[in-house]
Design an enzyme around this catalytic site. Structure first.
Site, mmCIF file in Angstrom:
data_model
loop_
_atom_site.group_PDB
_atom_site.id
_atom_site.type_symbol
_atom_site.label_atom_id
_atom_site.label_comp_id
_atom_site.label_asym_id
_atom_site.label_seq_id
_atom_site.Cartn_x
_atom_site.Cartn_y
_atom_site.Cartn_z
ATOM 1 N N ARG A 170 -41.935 -51.455 -49.918
ATOM 2 C CA ARG A 170 -43.067 -51.135 -49.277
ATOM 3 C C ARG A 170 -43.130 -51.539 -47.719
ATOM 4 O O ARG A 170 -43.642 -50.621 -46.906
ATOM 5 C CB ARG A 170 -44.197 -51.911 -49.887
ATOM 6 C CG ARG A 170 -45.480 -51.669 -49.037
ATOM 7 C CD ARG A 170 -46.633 -51.861 -49.884
ATOM 8 N NE ARG A 170 -46.877 -52.769 -51.097
ATOM 9 C CZ ARG A 170 -47.146 -54.031 -50.515
ATOM 10 N NH1 ARG A 170 -47.400 -54.395 -49.187
ATOM 11 N NH2 ARG A 170 -47.160 -54.933 -51.705
ATOM 12 N N ASP A 229 -51.624 -35.434 -32.080
ATOM 13 C CA ASP A 229 -51.236 -34.735 -33.358
ATOM 14 C C ASP A 229 -50.382 -33.533 -32.745
ATOM 15 O O ASP A 229 -50.806 -32.758 -32.477
ATOM 16 C CB ASP A 229 -52.414 -34.237 -34.353
ATOM 17 C CG ASP A 229 -51.566 -33.761 -35.668
ATOM 18 O OD1 ASP A 229 -50.526 -33.297 -35.536
ATOM 19 O OD2 ASP A 229 -52.313 -33.794 -36.495
ATOM 20 N N LYS A 279 -44.732 -30.181 -42.185
ATOM 21 C CA LYS A 279 -44.941 -28.658 -41.554
ATOM 22 C C LYS A 279 -43.433 -28.650 -40.920
ATOM 23 O O LYS A 279 -42.469 -28.490 -42.003
ATOM 24 C CB LYS A 279 -45.859 -28.429 -40.372
ATOM 25 C CG LYS A 279 -47.300 -29.091 -41.046
ATOM 26 C CD LYS A 279 -47.773 -28.347 -42.160
ATOM 27 C CE LYS A 279 -48.920 -29.058 -43.093
ATOM 28 N NZ LYS A 279 -50.098 -29.521 -42.099
ATOM 29 N N TYR A 322 -57.739 -30.711 -36.644
ATOM 30 C CA TYR A 322 -57.473 -30.212 -38.032
ATOM 31 C C TYR A 322 -58.312 -30.754 -39.097
ATOM 32 O O TYR A 322 -58.906 -31.848 -38.773
ATOM 33 C CB TYR A 322 -55.964 -30.945 -38.470
ATOM 34 C CG TYR A 322 -55.435 -30.970 -39.791
ATOM 35 C CD1 TYR A 322 -55.118 -29.870 -40.336
ATOM 36 C CD2 TYR A 322 -55.559 -31.980 -40.894
ATOM 37 C CE1 TYR A 322 -54.638 -29.599 -41.519
ATOM 38 C CE2 TYR A 322 -55.244 -31.794 -42.185
ATOM 39 C CZ TYR A 322 -54.764 -30.491 -42.597
ATOM 40 O OH TYR A 322 -54.356 -30.383 -43.860
HETATM 41 C C1 LIG Z 1 -51.355 -30.546 -42.406
HETATM 42 C C2 LIG Z 1 -51.602 -31.106 -41.104
HETATM 43 C C3 LIG Z 1 -52.114 -32.573 -41.105
HETATM 44 C C4 LIG Z 1 -51.979 -33.346 -42.546
HETATM 45 O O1 LIG Z 1 -50.944 -33.299 -42.911
HETATM 46 P P1 LIG Z 1 -50.564 -33.500 -44.506
HETATM 47 O O2 LIG Z 1 -49.162 -33.631 -44.426
HETATM 48 O O3 LIG Z 1 -51.032 -32.270 -45.018
HETATM 49 O O4 LIG Z 1 -51.283 -34.772 -45.104
HETATM 50 C C5 LIG Z 1 -52.425 -32.983 -40.056
HETATM 51 N N1 LIG Z 1 -52.579 -32.410 -38.743
HETATM 52 C C6 LIG Z 1 -52.223 -31.222 -38.699
HETATM 53 C C7 LIG Z 1 -52.259 -30.517 -37.364
HETATM 54 C C8 LIG Z 1 -51.517 -30.331 -39.690
HETATM 55 O O5 LIG Z 1 -51.282 -28.925 -39.765
#
Ligand SMILES: *Cc1c(COP(=O)(O)O)cnc(C)c1O
Length: 377
Positions: free
Chosen positions: A46, A170, A195, A98
């Site tokens: 962890r 982000d 992604k 998001y």
């Molecule tokens: C998909 C996404 C998230 C969340 O990520 P997960 O891996 O689905 O938890 C956060 N920010 C953006 C811009 C995203 O496209």
């Protein structure tokens, strides 16, 4: 070393124990500690796991930060970063975040007393005017989802520095291949590695990179105590995905550009949002801070053609949430990513019922164009 080379030659390239060209997946939860010798490198998975560490070191290198952290999802990464703040702190955040981030901020502000102000990040005078004595951070996404609005990273970094605020970006839509917020003056970068970084729609993962020793120490504590770590198998999948980031994104971005141009000339398309098009009013700002427009675009379908009819005619693009995979993904923000948002708030950020978002995949572009062409009638 150039970026594409770094994707291949990094912490994951050679396993120092065996010379293996692919890192081992360490499932061990605990590690033998030599009683005669004090500090062990790994104690309990962890807190630190050898496979996860390779991913964390790799993303830190790619974003040019001092430390990386891997979490069970992008949302777990965002939640961990938000744990840096305390009740009474004030955050200035982009109004078109998001959907999941918007939800978590609403919960934190209601239940934990975090004060959150939603702003249009393109209006820097207004952003500055919201800074008060309890303001601790500015949180942005550029390009934003799903209308691809651009925030001036350097200007936000400079404004925050004047007021000693933490800046959080982000960077999911761009990945470090196209945009490196830390180099432009920001403090924390977050990725949904689900992604583009992992890139094959087969893993849920989140990453954070920081460039300050103080934030690094705090996040280490949050990661180990809150415990939403990325497991070794998912760490390995993400490590493998990262190796092909540049070639995948080159192709996906070029496909996105061709689709954007095609759609912008189509009579059944009323508007296209893509920072690669001359019709995007912030194209030059985007180009001053990123190496390309990316592989995500959105468009407004003419009301004559119902969304459901259009998407059911597509053969190649899958109709789904998410983005950044090798396959083209078409999503409907109003009923998917932004379904939880009040309709009036959705309208205010341009998420109409006819808006569709495309994450271009790496298929042959002629097949994609033919497919969109036959579906648009
Ligand atoms: C998909 C996404 C998230 C969340 O990520 P997960 O891996 O689905 O938890 C956060 N920010 C953006 C811009 C995203 O496209």
């Amino acid at each position: 070393m150039r970026f594409s080379t770094k994707l291949i030659h990094n912490a994951s390239t050679i396993d120092p124990a065996t010379g293996a060209a692919s890192p081992p997946i360490h499932h061990a939860s605990t590690f033998h500690q030599d009683p005669a010798n004090g500090a062990a490198r790994f104690v309990y998975s962890r807190s630190k796991n050898p496979t996860r560490s390779i991913l964390e070191d790799t993303i830190a290198e790619l974003e040019e930060g001092i430390a990386g952290f891997a979490f069970a999802s992008g949302m777990a990464a965002i939640a961990a970063v938000l744990m840096l703040f305390s009740s009474g702190d004030h955050l200035i955040v982009a109004k078109d975040l998001y959907g999941g981030t918007d939800q978590i901020l609403k919960q934190l502000s209601q239940r934990f007393g975090l004060e959150v102000t939603y702003v249009d990040m393109t209006d820097l005078v207004n952003v500055a005017s919201q800074i008060g004595p309890r303001t601790r951070a500015i949180y942005i996404e550029t390009p934003s989802n799903p209308t691809l609005t651009i925030t001036d990273l350097r200007a936000i970094g400079a404004l925050a520095a004047q007021h000693h605020l933490v800046t959080i970006a982000d960077n999911t839509f761009m990945s470090p291949y196209l945009q490196q917020p830390l180099k432009l003056g920001l403090d924390i970068v977050i990725h949904s590695a689900t992604k583009f970084l992992a890139g094959h729609s087969d893993v849920i993962a989140g990453l954070v990179v920081v460039n300050s020793p103080a934030i690094k120490t705090q996040l280490e504590q949050i990661q180990v105590t809150w415990g939403a770590i990325l497991g070794p198998d998912d760490s390995w999948l993400t490590i493998r995905g990262i190796k092909t980031l540049a070639i995948r994104l080159d192709r996906a971005q070029s496909n996105a550009m061709t689709l954007a141009q095609f759609l912008s000339h189509h009579p059944l398309v009323n508007r296209v949002y893509y920072p690669g098009l001359f019709t995007h009013s912030q194209k030059s700002l985007h180009e001053s801070q990123a190496l390309g427009p990316g592989a995500v675009l959105s468009f407004e379908l003419d009301p004559q053609l119902p969304v459901k009819e259009f998407v059911s005619r597509l053969h190649y693009a899958i109709y789904a949430v998410s983005l950044g995979g090798v396959e083209t993904i078409v999503s409907h923000p109003a009923t998917m990513s932004h379904a939880k948002m009040a309709p009036i708030d959705r309208q205010a950020i341009g998420v109409t019922d006819q808006l569709l978002r495309i994450s271009a995949g790496i298929e042959d572009v002629d097949d994609l164009i033919e497919d969109f062409q036959q579906a648009l009638f």
